[in-house]
Write a protein that holds these residues in place. Structure first.
Motif, short mmCIF file in Angstrom:
data_model
loop_
_atom_site.label_atom_id
_atom_site.label_comp_id
_atom_site.label_asym_id
_atom_site.label_seq_id
_atom_site.Cartn_x
_atom_site.Cartn_y
_atom_site.Cartn_z
N ILE A 260 16.64 77.52 -21.89
CA ILE A 260 17.88 77.99 -21.27
C ILE A 260 17.80 77.73 -19.77
O ILE A 260 16.86 78.17 -19.11
N ARG A 261 18.77 77.01 -19.27
CA ARG A 261 18.79 76.61 -17.85
C ARG A 261 20.24 76.55 -17.37
O ARG A 261 21.17 76.47 -18.18
N PRO A 262 20.45 76.55 -16.04
CA PRO A 262 21.82 76.43 -15.52
C PRO A 262 22.42 75.07 -15.86
O PRO A 262 21.70 74.08 -15.96
N LYS A 263 23.72 75.02 -16.03
CA LYS A 263 24.39 73.73 -16.22
C LYS A 263 24.39 72.98 -14.89
O LYS A 263 24.27 73.61 -13.82
N THR A 264 24.51 71.68 -14.95
CA THR A 264 24.54 70.87 -13.72
C THR A 264 25.72 69.91 -13.75
O THR A 264 25.64 68.81 -13.21
N ALA A 265 26.80 70.31 -14.39
CA ALA A 265 27.98 69.43 -14.50
C ALA A 265 28.90 69.62 -13.30
O ALA A 265 29.06 70.73 -12.80
N TYR A 266 29.48 68.53 -12.85
CA TYR A 266 30.44 68.57 -11.75
C TYR A 266 31.70 67.81 -12.16
O TYR A 266 31.65 66.92 -12.98
N GLY A 267 32.81 68.19 -11.56
CA GLY A 267 34.04 67.45 -11.81
C GLY A 267 35.01 68.21 -12.68
O GLY A 267 34.96 69.42 -12.78
N ALA A 268 35.88 67.46 -13.30
CA ALA A 268 36.99 68.05 -14.06
C ALA A 268 36.63 68.22 -15.52
O ALA A 268 37.07 67.47 -16.37
N GLN A 269 35.76 69.18 -15.80
CA GLN A 269 35.36 69.42 -17.18
C GLN A 269 35.58 70.87 -17.54
O GLN A 269 34.82 71.45 -18.32
N ASP A 270 36.59 71.46 -16.96
CA ASP A 270 36.81 72.89 -17.13
C ASP A 270 36.78 73.32 -18.58
O ASP A 270 36.22 74.35 -18.94
N ASP A 271 37.37 72.52 -19.46
CA ASP A 271 37.50 72.95 -20.85
C ASP A 271 36.18 72.97 -21.59
O ASP A 271 36.04 73.60 -22.62
N LEU A 272 35.15 72.29 -21.06
CA LEU A 272 33.88 72.24 -21.78
C LEU A 272 33.11 73.55 -21.70
O LEU A 272 32.42 73.93 -22.62
N TYR A 273 33.19 74.22 -20.56
CA TYR A 273 32.37 75.41 -20.37
C TYR A 273 33.17 76.69 -20.25
O TYR A 273 32.61 77.76 -20.36
N ILE B 279 32.34 75.00 -8.95
CA ILE B 279 32.02 76.36 -8.50
C ILE B 279 31.11 77.07 -9.50
O ILE B 279 30.12 77.72 -9.11
N THR B 280 31.40 76.95 -10.78
CA THR B 280 30.57 77.64 -11.77
C THR B 280 29.18 77.01 -11.87
O THR B 280 28.21 77.68 -12.18
N THR B 281 29.09 75.71 -11.55
CA THR B 281 27.76 75.07 -11.51
C THR B 281 26.98 75.56 -10.29
O THR B 281 25.79 75.84 -10.39
N TYR B 282 27.65 75.65 -9.14
CA TYR B 282 26.95 76.18 -7.96
C TYR B 282 26.40 77.58 -8.27
O TYR B 282 25.25 77.90 -7.97
N ASP B 283 27.25 78.41 -8.86
CA ASP B 283 26.85 79.79 -9.18
C ASP B 283 25.66 79.80 -10.14
O ASP B 283 24.67 80.51 -9.91
N ALA B 284 25.75 78.99 -11.20
CA ALA B 284 24.68 78.97 -12.19
C ALA B 284 23.37 78.48 -11.58
O ALA B 284 22.30 79.07 -11.81
N CYS B 285 23.44 77.41 -10.79
CA CYS B 285 22.21 76.86 -10.21
C CYS B 285 21.57 77.84 -9.24
O CYS B 285 20.34 77.99 -9.21
#
Lengths: 141, 145
Positions: free
Chosen positions: A83-96, B78-84
């Motif tokens: 279990i780790r933080p996600k590292t996605a950037y950009g317009a993927q709002d619907d994925l997470y 923003i949610t990635t910054y928060d998670a990381c």
């Protein structure tokens, strides 16, 4: 002995990397696994890991690694869940953010735009004030 | 439909790219995954590994938003910054570069997703390289499509 249907769980949180002491069912859903980990961190029930009442793993991802069929000596022989933080950037709002309504996302973006406009306005106001002060200095009394 | 721009006769397709930054603006890692696109940098265990390995020396990360004008973070950003920051246990600076502007994003609080955007007018040296890596020359086949 870890059974074939079980997995050890490795977690990275708050600058610490640790493993749960007991295996979990390898086929458990992501939400269940994150729920168990959240509870363990919240209550401080993992040895060496500080309790965090505000733990939030909603934007963490669950990676799964099958046990190798024929592990070499010293190699991991069991299933592993990480279990780790996600590292996605950009317009993927619907994925997470499946639980986030369209209106919520739009509302946030609207607020961000408002912040930018406010910043722009502040810069303009500051420039006008500076110009006005310079005019005052230039104006002979 | 990919955004295609024509510069001095060379056709380029614009894609997002990222760089992990160390002290004094040193580029620790250029993140150019094959599955990146004009609007996304997909989740990457490799990038997480870079963050974790460099967590004590990195000062932050920058990624590009192809296009022009002042960029802003998406909700995904923003949610990635928060998670990381939760995972790494520290606060960092997160830059976003468009093709002609740069902003930095930092947590302000009190809420976990309360990040503030600051415009940067004096650009660090790595920004131009990030922009260059966000413009990929396309193949003849791609150009025709």
């Amino acid at each position: 002995m870890i059974q074939a249907h079980e997995a050890m769980v490795n977690v990275t949180y708050n600058g610490q990397n640790f493993e749960l002491p007991d295996p979990v069912n390898y086929t458990a859903g992501d939400a269940d696994v994150k729920g168990w980990i959240s509870e363990a961190i919240r209550t401080g029930s993992i040895r060496g890991v500080a309790a965090d009442p505000n733990v939030d793993l909603i934007n963490f991802v669950v990676d799964r690694f099958d046990a190798p069929a024929d592990p070499a000596p010293g190699q991991r022989a069991h299933n592993l869940i990480q279990i780790r933080p996600k590292t996605a950037y950009g317009a993927q709002d619907d994925l997470y953010d499946r639980t986030l309504a369209d209106g919520d996302v739009f509302g946030w973006k609207k607020r961000f735009r408002a912040d930018l406009i406010a910043m722009e306005d502040a810069i303009v106001v500051e420039a006008l004030n500076t110009a006005a002060k310079e005019d005052e200095l230039d104006t002979p009394s | 439909m990919p955004l295609v721009m024509i510069m001095t006769g060379v056709t380029t397709m614009m894609t997002e790219a990222a760089v992990v930054l160390g002290p004094d603006g040193q580029a620790l890692y250029w993140h150019l995954p094959p599955n990146r696109s004009i609007v996304t940098l997909p989740d990457s265990p490799t990038l997480w590994g870079v963050y974790w390995k460099n967590r004590d020396v990195m000062v932050g990360q920058a990624h590009s938003h192809p296009g022009y004008g002042w960029p802003g973070p998406s909700w995904e950003d923003i949610t990635t910054y928060d998670a990381c920051e939760r995972g790494l246990g520290k606060r960092y600076t997160w830059w976003i570069a468009s093709m002609d502007r740069l902003v930095m994003v930092m947590w302000e609080g009190p809420g976990s997703t309360d990040y503030r955007v600051y415009r940067v007018t004096e650009e660090p040296s790595w920004v131009e390289e990030l922009r260059r890596l966000s413009q990929q020359p396309t193949s003849d086949e791609e150009r025709q499509s």
